[in-house]
Each structure stands twice: as C-alpha cells, then as structure tokens.
Design an enzyme around this catalytic site. Structure first.
Site, PDB file in Angstrom:
ATOM      1  N   ASP B  89      34.677  53.979  45.462  1.00  0.00           N
ATOM      2  CA  ASP B  89      35.022  52.729  45.183  1.00  0.00           C
ATOM      3  C   ASP B  89      33.869  51.618  45.100  1.00  0.00           C
ATOM      4  OD1 ASP B  89      37.759  50.720  47.238  1.00  0.00           O
ATOM      5  OD2 ASP B  89      37.015  50.616  45.052  1.00  0.00           O
ATOM      6  N   CYS B 313      34.200  42.438  44.825  1.00  0.00           N
ATOM      7  CA  CYS B 313      35.494  42.155  44.504  1.00  0.00           C
ATOM      8  C   CYS B 313      35.723  41.408  43.058  1.00  0.00           C
ATOM      9  CB  CYS B 313      36.061  41.057  45.362  1.00  0.00           C
ATOM     10  SG  CYS B 313      37.857  40.639  45.244  1.00  0.00           S
ATOM     11  N   ASN B 322      34.618  45.789  49.441  1.00  0.00           N
ATOM     12  CA  ASN B 322      34.913  46.566  50.575  1.00  0.00           C
ATOM     13  C   ASN B 322      34.152  46.238  51.895  1.00  0.00           C
ATOM     14  OD1 ASN B 322      36.450  48.886  49.332  1.00  0.00           O
ATOM     15  ND2 ASN B 322      34.689  48.984  48.199  1.00  0.00           N
TER      16      ASN B 322
END
Lengths: 433, 378
Positions: B89, B313, B322
């Site tokens: 991620d 983001c 995150n």
C-alpha cells in the site's frame, strides 16, 4: 456536527466533465479496464454518482442529502478561489450543522434520517464522558512564535492574533513578558499588547515569569497572565534557573499582585509526563505542583507534556493524580505532537472529563529538544477531531485555516497541520482546473 | 538563549550512556499500574559539570499486568497484531518505482523487527500499478523468509492464479462500501466486485489459502460523501461470509474521527466477530492514532499501518496517507500492549527506505528519535 463536513474542498471538485484533468494532478491515478482491474486506493477516473445497486432505504436517504463531497459544477475564475472555498466551508458548515442527528450520539448534529436502523446504542461508554463544549486555548502567537528561528514582525503577529480571534477562538495567548535576552522572538511584547488592546472577542493572556514581568504586562494593558512551573526539578533549574520551590515562591508573589489588580492567572506545569533530563516524572510530583499553583490562586492549570513523550498509558495516571487535588474543570491539557501522540492524548483527556485544550495554529512551534521534530499540536487538527466528536468549540475551521495559511506563508513553509494541508491541497488541485 | 543552552546541556548529558532507546524505554514501558510505590531503579549519570543527574529508568516486573485502573482503558486488548502494508500500500503510491532488491531488503528488515504480517506486493496489472510490476520477483526473493506471513493483493481470479504460482500463501481482496468509489476505482459495482471475489475465495479455499478482505471508504467517499455504516456492514459481512478470515476496514480518505468511526464499527461488529476485524486508518487529517485508540477501546486488536507512513494520499496531493507504523507502535508500547515489534529495528527499516526515497520519514516518532540520536552524538 460531523467532521465529514470539513473536507468541503471536495464540493469544489470539478464537474464530471473535467475530472480527467484532476487525474493528472493526482498521484497514483490509474485507469482500469473491465478485465483487468486497477487496485489499491487509486482514484481512477471520475464517474458520476451512478445509481446505487443498493436497495437500502437509509442509503437512499443519505444520497438525498446534500453531501459536501458531491461534485457539482464549479464557478469559473480562481482569483478568490481560496476565500470562496473558505466561505463555502463556513456556509456548508452551517448548512450541514443539522444534517444528521443520530439518536445515539449525544450532541452530534445528525438528522434522525441518517440513523441506521438496528444500530445499537452508540452512546458508547467511550464518548459518554466527553464534554459538550471544549475551550481551546490558542498558544500559537506565544508558544508557537517563541520557538521560531526567525523573528516575526509585530504587524504580522498582530494580524495573526486578529485572524485567530475572528475564527472564534475564545482565548489567544498573545505574547510573553520574559526578558528579551532569553526570548528575543517576543521582545515586542509591549507593542503587540498595544496593538491588540481593542480586541474584545477573546481573552489575551500573556506569560509573566516574575513580578517584574507581571508589572510590565499590566502596564502594557494585559488583563490576564500566565505563570510557568515545572514538575521536574532538573528542568526547572535548566529552564528558569531556579528550583521548583523557588519558582513557586516567585509565582506566589505574582499571584498576590495579580489579585490586587483583579487579573486572572493561569498556571502551567511543564514536563508532566517526561523530562529531557530526568526521564519519567512521577504523577505525584505533577499533582504537587498543580495543587500549589491552584492553591495560590491560579484559575486554571495547564498540564504540559513538554517533550511530547506521553501516551494514554502515561497520561491517564498523571491526570488521575492531578484530578485528585485540582477539579477537572480547572484543568487544561497541553500536549506536544513530537511523537504524533497528541490527538489520542487529547481524546482520552476528554474522556476523563477535561474540557480545555491548548493548541497552536498550524502546529507552530517546533520542539527544542528534538531538532526538526514537531512541537505543539495543530489547532486545525484538534478542531477537526472535536467537530467529528460533536463537541462545540465556537471555532470556525475555515477561518482558522486562513489564519494558519497566513502565518505559514509568512514563515515560508508548509503548515504543520495535516488537516490544513489536506484541505488546502485538495482544493488547490481543484482550483487549477 | 534558553533553547540553545538547554539543547547543549541535554546533548552533553545524553552522551552515549543514555541512548535514545533507553530514553524511549523509560517513557514507553509505562505500566498502567505505575504508582509511587514502585521503586524506581535510579541510574546516576555523571556529566561534564560533575553533577550526578538522575536518569530514572523505571523497571516494571514481568508480573505487571495491564489491567488498567481507569475505565477508559479497561478493555484494551493485551496484544495487537500489526499488519504492515508499507511494501504494498505504501510503495504502490510512490511516484518513484523502487527496485526489487530494495523492496526485498525492506521486507526483510520489517520481518526482523518482529512484524508478523507484511503485505509484500500486489498482483494487479502492471498497467495500472507499475510500481509493483515486479510482484513475481519479489515473491521469489522472499520465499525463504520465516517468521512472517506475506499476503498479496489479488483483484480477480487471474491475479490470484498468478499470485499462487509465484508462491503466495495468502491473498487479499478489495471491495468498497461506496458504490461510486467501486465504480470509479475498479470499474464495477459493489455487487459485481463481490461476485468476482467469491470466485477468488472459492479458488483460495480449494487450496486452503487464507484470504483477507479489505473494505474501502468505510467512513467517507470522495464522490459520495458520508458512507452509511450499514453499507460498510453489508460489504464486510459479504466478505466474511464468503470466507475471508479477516476484514480490514479502511478509511480511504482519512476523514474519520471517533465520532464517525464508532458507529461504523458498531454496525460492522453486528455481523463480523471482532477478532476478525482490522482497522486501516489514513492519517490525512491527522486523525489516525485517535481512531486507532478508539478502535482498541472497542476491542479491535488488528491494526494496519505503513512503515514511515509510506504512501501518500492520492486525493489530497501532498497530504499524508497511511498511518506510520512507528507512531502506532510507540502508542501501543505506551499503553502496555504487546506487539512483538522492536521499535529500534523498525526505525532502521524506515530509515532504510526513506534514505532510498531521499526524504524524511512521515513518522513523527521516527523523526523525534533520529533527532535524539543525532543530538547525542555531540
């Protein structure tokens, strides 16, 4: 009020027809095909709000609400883009003030239509004790600016104070009457006080280290002062060059003088969790100093985690010890975000019944003990959380952000507030189109 | 000026005898039962001034249980499993493509810090996520690493098959609680995505491969705004019922606060056992840690995070994404919650990847501690 109304920059997202242009500004954008899906949290391409497949009636009701993040056609012209966004933020704030009232969330402004059927009582024991109103004590102009390398001109300080007051902050710490030898950043204390003497909508306390400083403050027009003791003996010696007891003696003299002038005095306790010299500070020590300050006449005691090392595990025993000797409503918490812990610390302080929180616009004021590290918690981030909790603050986040933007621009750097960065960036992207 | 004098004095005092980790331990290993009656072990440090300075390191017995004295922290889990999503991620949101060897080294360092679940990569088409195009090579290189699980993202059956043949032993699938986001992110409705995922889960079950289900937009959606908790619960339930062993609830745009997170969790907990839930908060508005704390208070014991806050983001350019693992571990340590993670080693992993990316960590804990280390060298 739901905090969801806060990222209202989204309501300025361009209309569907221009969404492709947003793609080019967004990191990680990707465009999937039917057979081969893009993954992750990429904003792929904009599509309209298509008809939901859901037959959930509540969901339909939600869709019927005018949510701030729905895209609509945006006006042209970006000349006043930010101001318009800010206005729309405050406007929508009022508009959405009554959007949702969950019967299960006290003081939340959620409409009962939004309440999920079958939701258990969410008055949730963790939110039950949270105060309905929190007073934010804005320390940016003093605690923030005193830690800045570059000295900020008086006019900029005054403008900052004015903007902060106009955002609704009820208390703004204006300056400090500490010797300019030690804090040259605030050497213009007298001039600042002169320039803000007409402000009536907020209280403007100033720091005073001793009777001399107190007298100078009063002569300059101060109507409220603050004194600063430490729970750590070593820190007291290194910071103000005297023992805790000696400092308390000094402050008793200040409180006496303040009483004669009917000037309220706020007491700060520093190093309430840890000290850069001594390490862990016993809660009993913090309680002792807090009680002394309270007994000598301070109307409020602000407990400062000076080096930001606290976590809920250490903050709670400290608060419990202090609350045994000083009423909770007389206490404030002053957390530093050096380790990113201040918002959880504030949250549990609220759960413990504390209703006064210190913070600094744009997170002004780094940590002098960890170079490059952050210091004060950002007021915008605090207000964002409090809004989401349905706690009233009287603060207009849009106006507050303008104040933060003003001082950040002057200092030539990005805001230390994640909320401010998030909201500005989103709207900045939108306005480029 | 005072600040400079303070810094000098602290630097001298810190020296090499009070390393940042010792300093840290003094603050982190606070027990909730800590009272004045505990006798501190006091270590005296000499300093240049010749004054002995007390540097108290409070040692807590291993019998120190964490039963909190305060109702606010009463039901916290004793142990939290951290699911490290940095290599997947995090890196998938990086502009720069990180070489395979760097990714592998990062994964190794993360495992050696004690993290037991490290999301290694994603088998999404490289057309969409070029940052993770080397998924197969990464999986090859980490085959022999013991001590941790390495789930990988699989968007569909094709991705699943590629993952399995590359050696994956655990996969993750990704649905959305928001219809609009589902359509714009993966180009199909929620129901269609669930149908796809049922195929993946079916196939996974045949070879006894665990599947983790993610739900995105659990609080808000950039298109629709507020996402109803019931919708989140619906999707979570579907994923759980089809066979996902764990459901990770993601606040994709980071807008949640405890006021919105609690109703969402309560709804989901009606349908999915709490032990099978994880929270995945983004720190875009600085709210992640307080949301995590709230989740812990509700009994959640699985938390996703990303080393050094890797992964910005995509919706607020420049905004953070995150939550940083270091900050989470710092808080959990302070709460007396076991994580199995060695913060010092985790800092090394973060330092490693940040040096490669040529930027400072997005973890405040990491910044504060590396600054301490730097100061102590004076």
């Amino acid at each position: 009020m739901s905090s969801l109304e806060e990222p209202l920059g989204f309501d300025k997202l361009p209309s569907m027809s221009t969404i492709d242009r947003i793609q080019r500004f967004s990191a990680g954008a990707c465009r999937p095909t039917v057979d081969d899906m893009g993954m992750g949290n990429c904003w792929i391409e904009g599509r309209g709000c298509s008809t939901s497949n859901s037959s959930d009636e509540d969901y339909e009701e939600y869709k019927g609400e005018a949510f701030p993040w729905r895209r609509h056609v945006r006006d042209a012209s970006d000349g006043e883009a930010f101001n318009r966004r800010a206005k729309s933020l405050s406007k929508n704030r009022m508009k959405f003030g009554h959007v949702c009232k969950s019967r299960n969330l006290p003081d939340q402004h959620y409409s009962s239509k939004c309440t999920e059927r079958g939701t258990r009582s969410i008055t949730n024991k963790f939110l039950n004790g949270i105060p309905k109103f929190v007073k934010i004590v804005e320390v940016g102009p003093r605690d923030g600016l005193q830690n800045e390398k570059n000295i900020v001109p008086t006019s900029v300080k005054v403008e900052l104070i004015r903007r902060l007051v106009s955002s609704g902050l009820p208390v703004v710490e204006a300056t400090s009457f500490v010797s300019p030898k030690w804090v040259p950043q605030l050497a213009d204390a007298k001039d600042v006080m002169k320039a803000v003497c007409d402000i009536e909508d907020a209280r403007l306390p100033v720091l005073t280290p001793n009777v001399k400083g107190f007298e100078a403050a009063v002569a300059a027009g101060a109507k409220e002062v603050a004194i600063f003791a430490s729970a750590s003996e070593s820190f007291s010696k290194s910071n103000i060059n005297c023992s805790i007891e000696e400092s308390l003696a000094r402050y008793r003299a200040v409180c006496l003088a303040a009483k004669e002038h009917s000037v309220p005095v706020r007491g700060y306790v520093s190093c309430v969790v840890g000290c850069p010299v001594e390490g862990t500070i016993p809660p009993s020590k913090v309680a002792y100093v807090a009680k002394e300050l309270y007994d000598m006449g301070c109307f409020e005691i602000s407990l400062g985690d000076t080096i930001g090392v606290g976590t809920p595990g250490t903050v709670i025993p400290m608060l419990e010890a202090v609350m045994a000797v000083v009423p909770a409503e007389k206490l404030a918490v002053h957390f530093h975000d050096t380790y990113g812990q201040s918002l959880p610390n504030i949250l549990i302080s609220l759960q413990m019944g504390i209703s006064t929180v210190d913070s600094s616009v744009a997170g002004l004021g780094g940590c002098p003990y960890a170079k490059g590290a952050s210091g004060n918690v950002a007021t915008e981030d605090v207000v964002y959380m409090l809004n989401g909790l349905g706690v009233k603050t009287n603060v207009d986040l849009a106006k507050l952000m303008l104040a933060g933007e003003f001082i950040s621009n002057h200092l030539g750097r990005q805001s230390g507030s994640k909320t401010a960065v998030a909201l500005c960036r989103v709207t900045a992207d939108a306005s480029k189109i | 000026m005072i600040a400079a004098r303070r810094l000098d004095k602290i630097s001298r005092l810190m020296g090499s005898r009070a390393t940042p980790s010792a300093f840290l331990k003094a603050f982190n290993k606070e027990s909730l039962l800590w009272t004045e009656s505990l006798n501190p072990k006091v270590r005296l440090l000499g300093n240049d001034d010749g004054d002995a300075v007390r540097f108290s390191t409070y040692h807590y017995s291993s019998n120190c249980n964490h039963s909190p004295t305060n109702k606010v922290l009463r039901n916290l889990p004793a142990h939290v499993k951290i699911v490290e999503v940095g290599p997947r991620d995090g890196l998938q949101n990086e502009k720069e493509i990180v070489p395979t060897s760097t990714k592998v080294q990062l994964i190794k360092m993360l495992v050696s810090s004690g993290l037991t679940v490290v999301e290694a990569t994603s088998f999404v088409s490289p057309k969409w996520v070029p940052q993770l195009a080397d998924a197969k090579d990464v999986m090859d290189a980490i085959q022999n690493i013991q001590g941790a699980r390495f789930p990988v993202l699989t968007p569909n059956l094709k991705g699943f098959e590629a993952a399995v043949s590359a050696g994956a032993k655990e996969v993750a699938i990704f649905a959305s609680a928001s219809e609009s986001f589902s359509k714009s992110n993966i180009n199909c409705s929620i129901e269609d995505s669930l149908a796809r995922f049922r195929d993946v889960v079916s196939a996974a079950r045949e070879i006894s491969l665990p599947v983790r289900g993610y739900v995105s937009c659990v609080v808000g959606c950039p298109v629709e705004g507020i996402v109803p908790p019931s919708k989140v619960a619906y999707v979570a339930k579907q994923l759980f019922d089809m066979g996902c062993s764990e459901i990770s609830l993601g606040d994709t745009i980071g807008v949640g606060t405890p006021g919105t997170v609690i109703p969402m969790l309560e709804n989901v907990m009606n349908f999915v056992p709490i032990d099978n839930l994880a929270v995945h908060f983004h720190d875009t508005y600085g709210q992640a840690l307080s949301n995590i704390l709230t989740s812990l208070q509700m009994g959640i014991s699985n938390v996703d995070s990303s080393v050094s806050g890797l992964g910005g983001c995509p919706y607020a350019k420049g905004g953070s994404g995150n939550v940083a693992t270091e900050d989470v571990v710092y808080m959990l340590n302070g709460l007396g919650i076991e994580t199995n993670v060695d913060l010092e080693k985790l800092l090394l992993a973060g330092d490693f990847i940040c040096k490669h990316l040529r930027r400072p960590p997005s973890s405040k804990t990491a910044v504060a501690l590396s600054s301490k280390k730097a100061n102590s060298k004076l």
